[in-house]
Design a protein around this motif. Structure first.
Motif, PDB file in Angstrom:
ATOM      1  N   SER A  68       3.930   1.892  51.768  1.00 40.70           N
ATOM      2  CA  SER A  68       5.262   2.394  51.311  1.00 40.70           C
ATOM      3  C   SER A  68       5.742   3.992  51.993  1.00 40.70           C
ATOM      4  O   SER A  68       7.008   3.656  52.439  1.00 40.70           O
ATOM      5  N   GLU A  69       4.901   4.629  52.412  1.00 34.65           N
ATOM      6  CA  GLU A  69       5.174   5.836  53.202  1.00 34.65           C
ATOM      7  C   GLU A  69       5.859   5.294  54.754  1.00 34.65           C
ATOM      8  O   GLU A  69       6.735   5.835  54.876  1.00 34.65           O
ATOM      9  N   GLN A  71       7.079   2.516  55.318  1.00 28.17           N
ATOM     10  CA  GLN A  71       8.269   1.692  55.247  1.00 28.17           C
ATOM     11  C   GLN A  71       9.499   2.536  55.153  1.00 28.17           C
ATOM     12  O   GLN A  71      10.620   2.212  55.712  1.00 28.17           O
ATOM     13  N   GLN A  72       9.302   3.760  54.285  1.00 27.84           N
ATOM     14  CA  GLN A  72      10.434   4.580  54.084  1.00 27.84           C
ATOM     15  C   GLN A  72      10.669   5.273  55.316  1.00 27.84           C
ATOM     16  O   GLN A  72      11.955   5.447  55.642  1.00 27.84           O
ATOM     17  N   ASP A  75      12.739   2.986  57.788  1.00 29.12           N
ATOM     18  CA  ASP A  75      14.107   2.774  57.148  1.00 29.12           C
ATOM     19  C   ASP A  75      14.994   4.006  57.492  1.00 29.12           C
ATOM     20  O   ASP A  75      15.815   3.750  57.829  1.00 29.12           O
ATOM     21  N   SER A  76      14.181   5.173  57.446  1.00 29.40           N
ATOM     22  CA  SER A  76      14.944   6.391  57.911  1.00 29.40           C
ATOM     23  C   SER A  76      15.158   6.215  59.396  1.00 29.40           C
ATOM     24  O   SER A  76      16.578   6.547  59.836  1.00 29.40           O
ATOM     25  N   SER A 122      10.843  15.410  58.002  1.00 26.83           N
ATOM     26  CA  SER A 122       9.942  15.339  57.043  1.00 26.83           C
ATOM     27  C   SER A 122       9.460  16.657  56.442  1.00 26.83           C
ATOM     28  O   SER A 122       9.055  16.398  55.261  1.00 26.83           O
ATOM     29  N   LYS A 206       7.270   1.554  39.399  1.00 27.26           N
ATOM     30  CA  LYS A 206       8.307   1.937  40.559  1.00 27.26           C
ATOM     31  C   LYS A 206       9.444   1.062  40.063  1.00 27.26           C
ATOM     32  O   LYS A 206       9.625  -0.130  40.367  1.00 27.26           O
ATOM     33  N   ASN A 208      13.493   0.650  40.959  1.00 25.80           N
ATOM     34  CA  ASN A 208      14.494   1.118  41.712  1.00 25.80           C
ATOM     35  C   ASN A 208      15.692  -0.171  41.335  1.00 25.80           C
ATOM     36  O   ASN A 208      15.586  -1.003  40.790  1.00 25.80           O
ATOM     37  N   HIS A 210      18.716  -2.090  43.101  1.00 24.96           N
ATOM     38  CA  HIS A 210      19.184  -2.678  44.404  1.00 24.96           C
ATOM     39  C   HIS A 210      20.442  -3.652  44.195  1.00 24.96           C
ATOM     40  O   HIS A 210      20.429  -4.275  43.375  1.00 24.96           O
ATOM     41  N   GLN A 237      17.951  -2.173  51.187  1.00 24.84           N
ATOM     42  CA  GLN A 237      18.155  -0.844  51.320  1.00 24.84           C
ATOM     43  C   GLN A 237      18.377  -0.474  49.417  1.00 24.84           C
ATOM     44  O   GLN A 237      19.058  -1.215  48.789  1.00 24.84           O
ATOM     45  N   GLU A 241      17.116   5.357  43.251  1.00 21.73           N
ATOM     46  CA  GLU A 241      15.494   5.239  42.949  1.00 21.73           C
ATOM     47  C   GLU A 241      15.483   5.514  41.565  1.00 21.73           C
ATOM     48  O   GLU A 241      16.378   6.343  40.777  1.00 21.73           O
TER      49      GLU A 241
END
Length: 841
Positions: A68-69, A71-72, A75-76, A122, A206, A208, A210, A237, A241
């Motif tokens: 997850s970390e 992937q974020q 994406d950034s 970060s 979690k 979110n 979309h 995207q 959240e």
């Protein structure tokens, strides 16, 4: 030296405080309610194995967290590349690294710049990623420092969220503590079937929002819906959240009467939700919970109220749980259940009853034995033992410690071992009396000569128990706590309280002569060996003893190879369920399990409980991910064939935990041996220490062979038995070594073999009496304790016999062999005299 009256007052005050500390636990509930809260709450608690309940060990899924970390972060980086107009292939993120490939390799310097800016943004004090570029591909590797920081933050955050989730359920007294670097222990008293709790804790929650993909969407992912085969195509995207959800509640929708979840967003979320819905009227917005689409309504108008509704065909319980999860917040990563232990209330009450009965019987047998050896002086020792038990419970209450079933076993063992100090003192006093000394001088000399032996034997045992506490967990740690407290309080009662009672006995006695005597036959045996009057030439059989020991240990090692140890799930991993199923045969049970797809499960009939057949079911596990639902699957299969079945106990240990248990157990035994080697080296000399450690190794191999031969389950309780046996074995050897040291200082020129024979003979009655007192204390537990403590009690009985004989026939001959070698080298048998430990009041 304080006067007798002063010491009596001081010791009486300490004893009174200890007994008052233990009192609230012994009072009925009605009386406790009338006490001040601070005093009524001063109690030890019962472990889950005594009162029933569940123990869950949860581990943060680091692969999920790192995925997850990464992937974020990927994406950034992709967003920045898109804004800079740089063409790229979709970044690939795994738990270990991120890979970004450019369509035009010449843009690599720009990609590196963007990646470094993203790392800098970060806002981490530690380096997060290292960069490595090659032929148009940039690889970002997560650093160890960042990995550890993520893990620490995830566990801390998970602890807080678990607290909130369980508080929302109204559960009574859940205990939630951290264990190790990435694990959390959750204990639930009174909850013997934690199915719903596991669902709540196993849900990451979690959430979110979309947008559903349309013709303009480029980066698309597919996510399943709630119906079988239902697939939604979503924009990767995240539109918003779920962390912006401030509150959520289950309500009934007025139009349909169906349960839905109403949520309220925080100020930032409300503004963002209003903007995005206003700009996307006519589009479907999916609510995604743990990668599953719950609902995807079409936005008909801008939603600027900062609230919304989630509907998905929920039941009332499902909607309530979802609202609770949203209120408590999402876990940073999935939590895997890697260990689970549950005990039904009926089995817990049976364990308490068993502990009380076997403890009382053991105490009664010790009383009879002490009275048989020392008459009324034995009653003094037994009274000291009773005070010791009261002080143990007082300290347990003061510390708020937990008493477990192995802890009760530890109490019974302490009771047997505490008698050892009293036997040492009484035997020393009797030796002095036989030399014609006065009562007061005999008492003074008896205690003075016994002090150093008592201290040495207790310290060596505490080394093993301390390691058990540091490396053990759950009930095994409870055993270590009880044993450690018991050894310290027994030291106080033996050298202080018992002495005061003996002094009062002498002062109040009408006769001027003192007699410490019991049964005439036992007195004659003691008189025969006292002061070296009769010496048995044990060293004549030293070679035979060593050869027999070597043969037995070799045979034990062979038994470890075949048939091998019967490993419990603590070491082999797997799931174990104990159940009583009325009107059910083992064939019916197996058929139901096979029908449920559990065809590799073993089923064993273990007896009869209240007219219902009792069974033990054991299922191997391949990975930790298999462990979450296996207990529930087994229970469901049992209920299919026997709806009235009662699950007495269920344990599940994942492969990762079982591997840790094995490593820690080996390390604990090695450290215990090393610690005792160093202590005995300091207190005596290296050949005494080496002899003790070699003998302990031989004792342990024989005991392990006994496990294999008898087929007794080898589990964490068995490890507790081995470490307790190490302490007991060294305790026994220290007494012999101490007498050898004493005789060496008195007659350094005597032949060493003859001196060792005289030392063993002089301590023979103490050795036999101590072993018998410990045996009679443990025998009731071994006979009636049941399977829960059989892995402790039965090996301890065997080990006591082995360690007692090994002190005479193995440790002493090795000391003689090494001692004579030192003599030939011109070295002394003892180093500079060790400081004597004088604890005279």
């Amino acid at each position: 030296m304080r006067s007798l009256r002063q010491r009596t007052l001081w010791y009486g005050f300490i004893i009174m405080l200890g007994l008052l500390s233990a009192l609230p636990a012994a009072l009925p509930g009605g009386v406790q309610q009338r006490l001040p809260d601070w005093y009524a709450n001063n109690q030890f608690s019962l472990g889950l194995d005594l009162r029933g309940g569940s123990h869950l060990l949860l581990a943060v899924d680091m692969e999920d967290l790192l995925q997850s970390e990464n992937q974020q972060f990927a994406d950034s980086v992709a967003d920045r590349l898109r804004q800079a107009g740089i063409r790229y292939l979709r970044p690939q993120a795994t738990a270990e690294q991120i890979t970004v490939t450019l369509r035009d390799a010449s843009a690599m310097p720009e990609l590196i710049r963007i990646a470094r800016e993203s790392v800098a943004d970060s806002q981490s004090a530690l380096p997060t990623y290292t960069l490595d570029s090659d032929a148009g591909t940039l690889t970002l590797l997560i650093t160890d420092a960042h990995r550890e920081a993520l893990q620490q933050d995830a566990v801390t955050q998970s602890l807080d969220i678990i607290h909130r989730r369980l508080d929302e359920t109204g559960m009574v007294e859940p205990s939630i503590t951290r264990q190790g670097s990435d694990s959390i222990v959750v204990q639930l008293p009174g909850i013997s079937d934690p199915g719903r709790v596991k669902e709540l804790l196993g849900t990451t929650a979690k959430m979110n929002f979309h947008w559903l993909a349309d013709s303009r969407s480029t980066d698309i992912v597919e996510r399943p819906g709630q119906q079988d085969g239902e697939i939604y195509r979503l924009e990767r995207q995240i539109a918003m959240e779920g962390r912006h959800v401030r509150n959520a509640n289950m309500v009934l929708q007025p139009q349909t009467g169906l349960p839905v979840v109403n949520f309220v967003l925080d100020k930032t979320g409300g503004r963002l939700f209003g903007d995005m819905t206003q700009e996307n009227i006519g589009r479907a917005l999916a609510v995604v919970l743990d990668d599953q689409v719950i609902t995807a309504p079409v936005i008909r108008s801008a939603i600027t109220t900062g609230s919304g509704e989630i509907s998905g065909g929920f039941s009332a319980v499902e909607a309530t749980d979802l609202a609770m999860l949203l209120r408590a917040g999402a876990l940073p990563a999935a939590l895997d259940i890697i260990e689970e232990r549950s005990v039904g209330p009926s089995l817990g009450s049976d364990s308490i009853q068993m502990g009380l009965i076997t403890g009382l019987i053991g105490a009664g047998l010790v009383l009879l034995f002490m009275a048989a050896i020392y008459g009324s002086w034995g009653l003094i020792a037994w009274l000291g033992l009773g005070i010791n038990m009261g002080l143990i419970f007082g300290v347990l209450s003061l510390l708020g410690a937990t008493l477990t079933l192995p802890g009760i076993a530890g109490l019974i063992l302490v009771m047997g071992m505490a008698v050892d100090a009293n036997i040492l003192i009484n035997e020393r006093i009797r030796d002095e009396l036989r030399q014609g000394k006065t009562a007061w001088l005999s008492l003074e000399n008896g205690f003075s000569k016994a002090y150093s032996t008592i201290i040495d034997s207790n310290v060596t045992t505490l080394i093993a128990i301390s390691l058990l506490f540091l490396m053990g967990s759950g009930p095994v740690r409870g055993f270590a706590v009880t044993m450690g407290i018991g050894l310290l309080t027994s030291l106080f009662t033996a050298v202080a309280v018992t002495r005061v009672m003996m002094e009062w006995r002498i002062r109040l006695a009408t006769s001027k002569t003192l007699s410490v005597s019991g049964l005439a036959m036992l007195d004659r045996i003691g008189d025969r060996f006292s002061g070296g009057k009769r010496v048995i030439n044990f060293m004549r059989a030293s070679i035979a003893g060593l050869v027999v020991s070597a043969i037995l240990s070799t045979a034990a090692v062979g038994l470890l190879a075949k048939p091998g140890l019967n490993y419990g799930i603590d070491f082999s991993g797997g799931a174990l369920v104990e159940v009583s199923a009325p009107d059910t045969t083992i064939e019916q049970l197996r058929s139901s399990l096979v029908a449920a797809g559990l065809d590799n499960i073993s089923v064993q009939e273990t007896g009869d409980i209240d007219g219902a057949s009792a069974y033990q079911l054991r299922q191997p596990l391949q990975t930790d991910r298999d462990s979450g639902a296996v207990i529930e699957e087994i229970k469901a299969a049992i209920m299919q064939v026997s709806p009235d079945a009662d699950v007495l106990r269920s344990d599940m240990v994942g492969p990762r935990v079982s591997g840790d248990f094995a490593d820690l157990s080996i390390l604990a035994v090695l450290l215990a041996g090393g610690g005792m080697l160093l202590y005995l080296w300091y207190r005596f000399e290296n050949h005494f220490a080496v002899a003790a450690v070699i003998t302990i190794g031989l004792d342990l191999t024989k005991t392990l062979g006994f496990f294999a031969l008898a087929g007794i389950e080898f589990n964490l309780t068995a490890v507790a038995a081995l470490l307790a046996l190490i302490g007991y074995s060294v305790n026994d050897k220290v007494v012999v070594f101490d007498r050898i040291r004493e005789n060496l200082r008195a007659q350094p020129d005597q032949d060493f073999s003859a001196l060792v024979d005289r030392s063993i003979s002089a301590t023979l009655t103490r050795t036999v009496f101590t072993s018998l007192s410990t045996l009679v204390a443990i025998v009731p537990m071994a006979i009636a304790g049941g399977s829960a403590v059989s892995s402790f009690a039965l090996p301890m009985l065997f080990g006591i016999v082995i360690s007692t004989s090994s002190s005479i026939f193995i440790a002493a001959p090795i000391v003689v062999f090494l001692g004579k070698r030192r003599q030939r080298q011109g070295r002394d048998q003892l180093h500079t005299p060790a400081p004597e430990l004088d604890m005279s009041p």
